[in-house]
Motif scaffolding. Structure first.
Motif, PDB file in Angstrom:
ATOM      1  N   TYR A 238       0.834  -1.201   0.000  1.00 11.70           N
ATOM      2  CA  TYR A 238       0.000   0.000   0.000  1.00 11.70           C
ATOM      3  C   TYR A 238       0.872   1.254   0.000  1.00 11.70           C
ATOM      4  N   LEU A 239       1.881   1.282   0.868  1.00 11.75           N
ATOM      5  CA  LEU A 239       2.763   2.451   0.935  1.00 11.75           C
ATOM      6  C   LEU A 239       3.508   2.659  -0.378  1.00 11.75           C
ATOM      7  N   ARG A 240       4.000   1.577  -0.954  1.00  9.78           N
ATOM      8  CA  ARG A 240       4.742   1.673  -2.208  1.00  9.78           C
ATOM      9  C   ARG A 240       3.849   2.153  -3.353  1.00  9.78           C
ATOM     10  N   MET A 241       2.655   1.590  -3.441  1.00  6.94           N
ATOM     11  CA  MET A 241       1.786   1.902  -4.574  1.00  6.94           C
ATOM     12  C   MET A 241       1.036   3.224  -4.406  1.00  6.94           C
ATOM     13  N   SER A 242       0.772   3.622  -3.160  1.00  4.39           N
ATOM     14  CA  SER A 242       0.031   4.869  -2.960  1.00  4.39           C
ATOM     15  C   SER A 242       0.885   6.096  -3.282  1.00  4.39           C
ATOM     16  N   LYS A 243       2.191   5.932  -3.320  1.00  4.02           N
ATOM     17  CA  LYS A 243       3.084   7.037  -3.679  1.00  4.02           C
ATOM     18  C   LYS A 243       3.040   7.331  -5.176  1.00  4.02           C
TER      19      LYS A 243
ATOM     20  N   GLN B  33      -9.015  -1.481   3.188  1.00  3.74           N
ATOM     21  CA  GLN B  33      -9.775  -0.553   4.036  1.00  3.74           C
ATOM     22  C   GLN B  33      -9.104  -0.360   5.398  1.00  3.74           C
ATOM     23  N   LEU B  34      -8.621  -1.429   5.979  1.00  5.30           N
ATOM     24  CA  LEU B  34      -7.963  -1.335   7.288  1.00  5.30           C
ATOM     25  C   LEU B  34      -6.676  -0.517   7.209  1.00  5.30           C
ATOM     26  N   ILE B  35      -5.897  -0.765   6.173  1.00  2.00           N
ATOM     27  CA  ILE B  35      -4.624  -0.054   6.021  1.00  2.00           C
ATOM     28  C   ILE B  35      -4.880   1.410   5.704  1.00  2.00           C
ATOM     29  N   LYS B  36      -5.862   1.673   4.854  1.00  2.02           N
ATOM     30  CA  LYS B  36      -6.172   3.068   4.500  1.00  2.02           C
ATOM     31  C   LYS B  36      -6.614   3.846   5.730  1.00  2.02           C
ATOM     32  N   ALA B  37      -7.438   3.214   6.576  1.00  3.97           N
ATOM     33  CA  ALA B  37      -7.900   3.886   7.792  1.00  3.97           C
ATOM     34  C   ALA B  37      -6.748   4.124   8.765  1.00  3.97           C
ATOM     35  N   LYS B  38      -5.813   3.188   8.801  1.00  2.00           N
ATOM     36  CA  LYS B  38      -4.701   3.276   9.746  1.00  2.00           C
ATOM     37  C   LYS B  38      -3.627   4.256   9.258  1.00  2.00           C
ATOM     38  N   LEU B  39      -3.274   4.184   7.987  1.00  2.00           N
ATOM     39  CA  LEU B  39      -2.181   4.987   7.461  1.00  2.00           C
ATOM     40  C   LEU B  39      -2.657   6.278   6.784  1.00  2.00           C
ATOM     41  N   GLY B  40      -3.903   6.313   6.426  1.00  2.00           N
ATOM     42  CA  GLY B  40      -4.446   7.538   5.822  1.00  2.00           C
ATOM     43  C   GLY B  40      -4.346   7.528   4.403  1.00  2.00           C
TER      44      GLY B  40
END
Length: 129
Positions: free
Chosen positions: A88-93, A122-129
């Protein structure tokens, strides 16, 4: 019904020291004792076992022994949540990355089901924003 019992009718007590259990049980116990090793009696000395801390440093943290043990252990494998978070972190950048593309990567790289990948997103998005 209250008949007197005479001494001739009472069972006689014997001083016979035979075991009350059958002989097969005694044989089995001897077999187990032989397989486990000799039975120690009260006159057999117990060997002293040295402890890990022979310096007398009670209450002090023994970092030397525990850190070497920790260093020898294999690091734990990453959980699916940790793998998915990294994805998620890699791709959201990246620009123009859609939810669908990230969920597909969760399925491929983290080996999640489609429903599980969606939930993780959904869980990661809520946690990391």
């Amino acid at each position: 019904m209250n008949a007197k019992i005479t001494s001739t009718e009472l069972p006689k007590a014997t001083n016979n020291q035979q075991p009350a259990t059958p002989t097969t049980t005694t044989t089995f116990s001897q077999t187990v004792a032989t397989a486990a090793g000799p039975i120690k009696n009260a006159s057999t000395p117990i060997p002293s076992t040295p402890t890990a801390d022979t310096t007398g440093s009670e209450g002090k943290l023994d970092t030397g022994a525990s850190s070497s043990v920790r260093a020898e252990k294999n690091p734990k494998a990453q959980t699916k949540m940790e793998v998915a978070s990294a994805i998620y972190l890699r791709m959201s950048k990246q620009k123009d990355m859609t939810r669908k593309q990230i969920v597909e990567q969760f399925v491929v790289e983290a080996k999640l089901s489609a429903a599980g990948a969606s939930t993780y997103y959904q869980l990661i998005k809520a946690k990391l924003g």
